[in-house]
Write an enzyme that holds these catalytic residues in place. Sequence first.
Site, mmCIF file in Angstrom:
data_model
loop_
_atom_site.group_PDB
_atom_site.id
_atom_site.type_symbol
_atom_site.label_atom_id
_atom_site.label_comp_id
_atom_site.label_asym_id
_atom_site.label_seq_id
_atom_site.Cartn_x
_atom_site.Cartn_y
_atom_site.Cartn_z
ATOM 1 N N GLU A 258 22.053 25.674 69.476
ATOM 2 C CA GLU A 258 22.702 26.278 68.296
ATOM 3 C C GLU A 258 23.056 27.701 68.698
ATOM 4 O O GLU A 258 22.179 28.563 68.760
ATOM 5 C CB GLU A 258 21.737 26.290 67.099
ATOM 6 C CG GLU A 258 21.178 24.930 66.708
ATOM 7 C CD GLU A 258 22.187 24.067 65.987
ATOM 8 O OE1 GLU A 258 23.232 24.582 65.559
ATOM 9 O OE2 GLU A 258 21.933 22.857 65.867
ATOM 10 N N CYS A 292 24.527 33.690 62.215
ATOM 11 C CA CYS A 292 25.463 32.929 63.047
ATOM 12 C C CYS A 292 26.661 32.478 62.234
ATOM 13 O O CYS A 292 27.760 32.397 62.763
ATOM 14 C CB CYS A 292 24.751 31.753 63.683
ATOM 15 S SG CYS A 292 23.836 30.796 62.480
HETATM 16 P P1 NAD Z 1 19.021 35.553 72.233
HETATM 17 O O1 NAD Z 1 19.824 34.497 72.891
HETATM 18 O O2 NAD Z 1 18.974 36.887 72.840
HETATM 19 O O3 NAD Z 1 17.497 35.095 72.100
HETATM 20 C C1 NAD Z 1 17.138 33.873 71.478
HETATM 21 C C2 NAD Z 1 15.793 33.429 72.016
HETATM 22 O O4 NAD Z 1 15.928 33.074 73.387
HETATM 23 C C3 NAD Z 1 14.705 34.490 71.957
HETATM 24 O O5 NAD Z 1 13.479 33.877 71.618
HETATM 25 C C4 NAD Z 1 14.674 35.004 73.387
HETATM 26 O O6 NAD Z 1 13.437 35.576 73.722
HETATM 27 C C5 NAD Z 1 14.923 33.721 74.153
HETATM 28 N N1 NAD Z 1 15.401 33.874 75.515
HETATM 29 C C6 NAD Z 1 15.941 34.958 76.116
HETATM 30 N N2 NAD Z 1 16.252 34.679 77.400
HETATM 31 C C7 NAD Z 1 15.923 33.390 77.628
HETATM 32 C C8 NAD Z 1 16.015 32.510 78.730
HETATM 33 N N3 NAD Z 1 16.523 32.895 79.902
HETATM 34 N N4 NAD Z 1 15.582 31.243 78.583
HETATM 35 C C9 NAD Z 1 15.091 30.819 77.407
HETATM 36 N N5 NAD Z 1 14.968 31.601 76.320
HETATM 37 C C10 NAD Z 1 15.382 32.875 76.421
HETATM 38 O O7 NAD Z 1 19.530 35.604 70.719
HETATM 39 P P2 NAD Z 1 19.130 36.627 69.567
HETATM 40 O O8 NAD Z 1 19.717 37.959 69.865
HETATM 41 O O9 NAD Z 1 17.668 36.531 69.246
HETATM 42 O O10 NAD Z 1 19.879 35.949 68.335
HETATM 43 C C11 NAD Z 1 21.220 36.140 68.088
HETATM 44 C C12 NAD Z 1 22.053 34.971 68.562
HETATM 45 O O11 NAD Z 1 21.583 33.768 67.983
HETATM 46 C C13 NAD Z 1 23.493 35.091 68.132
HETATM 47 O O12 NAD Z 1 24.327 34.737 69.197
HETATM 48 C C14 NAD Z 1 23.598 34.073 67.011
HETATM 49 O O13 NAD Z 1 24.875 33.570 66.762
HETATM 50 C C15 NAD Z 1 22.677 33.021 67.473
HETATM 51 N N6 NAD Z 1 22.277 32.180 66.350
HETATM 52 C C16 NAD Z 1 22.829 30.926 66.249
HETATM 53 C C17 NAD Z 1 22.506 30.124 65.174
HETATM 54 C C18 NAD Z 1 23.104 28.749 65.034
HETATM 55 O O14 NAD Z 1 22.600 27.972 64.235
HETATM 56 N N7 NAD Z 1 24.156 28.410 65.766
HETATM 57 C C19 NAD Z 1 21.591 30.571 64.224
HETATM 58 C C20 NAD Z 1 21.057 31.856 64.357
HETATM 59 C C21 NAD Z 1 21.401 32.643 65.436
#
Ligand code: NAD
Length: 483
Positions: A258, A292
């Site tokens: 997502e 999002c």
């Molecule tokens: P992010 O991608 O920076 O982090 C998300 C999660 O991934 C965190 O727990 C982070 O610690 C972890 N992470 C970081 N590096 C990783 C790796 N290499 N492998 C695995 N996990 C890792 O996102 P964010 O800044 O926390 O959230 C914002 C983003 O989330 C935006 O792009 C937003 O659109 C998206 N989002 C999408 C939805 C949806 O339903 N499509 C919903 C909410 C947020």
Amino acid sequence: MHENGSQPRSYELLIGGEWREASSGERQGIHSPYDGRPVGEVAVASAVDVDAAITAGERGAAAWRRTPAHERVAILHRAADLADQRADEIAATISAENGKPLTEALGEARRSGAIIRLSAHEGSQVYGDSLPLDANPGTGQDKVGFTLRQPVGIVVAITPFNYPALLVLHKVGPALASGNAVILKPASATPLTALALARIFIEAGVPEGVLSVLTGPGGTLGDALVSDPRVRKISFTGSTGVGERIASIAGVKKLSLELGASSPTLILPGADIEKASSAVAAGGYVNAGQVCISVQRVIVHRDVEADFLDALRPKVEAIRMGDPFADGTTLGPLIAEREARRVESSIARAISDGSSLLSGGERDGAFVSPAIVTGVDTRQAFAQEELFGPAVAVTSVDSFDAAIDAANGTPYGLAAGVFGGTLSEGVRAMREIDAGSVHLGWTPLWRADLMPYGGLKASGYGKEGVRSAVEEMTEVKTVIMHG
Ligand code: NAD
């Protein structure tokens, strides 16, 4: 109790239902994005703790899948009741670590019990099919075939900062309900809500081995969790960049991604301008635009543009920035000053690319005042890239076809909204907009917890929404009895 919210809490790691210190002994403070005060402390896990959680998860998954669904339902119902009782406390934790206004956090926290109950229901309603084998030429009636849907085993759930309760429960609820062990890796900025929810599941009776929560750096923990062959399913919500990394190293396992978005809302002739402008003034700025399905782009027909902007501007200017815990605050800080600087420079770039700032857009620390940017060409970075901040980009078009082209003109495809237009344009919009959900008569910022939810294109694949998540966290086995 801190005057601004919940008491600072200190947590250990949860490994297979047991609270323990990180193997490194390292700990990390969590701070309010509003004023930087400490709001809690967590353990910092490493690859050693990942291995311990997966080993516990294997035991947990083996026992939990043999636990009758009605027993799992009873445990989840206890958890739902606890979540309802603690909704105010959970909301205070969300506001403290995420910075969103308390009223928004309450709305989020109060959905918790319902999501867990819905998960309990869907996880207990896992049906198979009987197979009409005799329709296969050469096969007689001496065989019986059917499908069994079974839990995958270990689900790794990785969640972002923007909805620290909702997005955790949309993964943990369905995973537990359908008989899986879960290892949760919450966002580094907002682990306290996830840990408070995990405590609820443990108190409700989720047994040994079944639930782990690992806090710490996403890169190290993420890579170790994602690449381990004992994990059968990864349910990730976060940015498209991290989603691509996960997809590249996951190997043979199920994935739900997502990811990011740049969601459009079309305002067409005939739109109820009052309703559309109110919905955009909410949908573009809720959670400081860090949603999002935020309204990032408004695609407005030139015939109604002036009326729409006249109606929108005072509503956006009435948004009140301030202390998330203060009465009347409708816009908190972004998750970090670094993010506010990023949004500020995106707006500056939009202006140097030829757009105009109609309102807002000033940064003060981690705050950015709610902005309306007009004259945005869909090809500009301001439309193409996910903004994740409190600003709306307005693009003017001369025709319905141009509006659809603009809606589809980014790499993303999570959700879209449409106001106005004729009935046949509405039908075309629902068919032709490339988005995982299309809302006629509202903006993309709307979600019922039971609806299938997930994006197309660079917004990811796989669906959440409780029934869909149960489906993605289970797999089908075909059984044939040869008479
Ligand atoms: P992010 O991608 O920076 O982090 C998300 C999660 O991934 C965190 O727990 C982070 O610690 C972890 N992470 C970081 N590096 C990783 C790796 N290499 N492998 C695995 N996990 C890792 O996102 P964010 O800044 O926390 O959230 C914002 C983003 O989330 C935006 O792009 C937003 O659109 C998206 N989002 C999408 C939805 C949806 O339903 N499509 C919903 C909410 C947020």
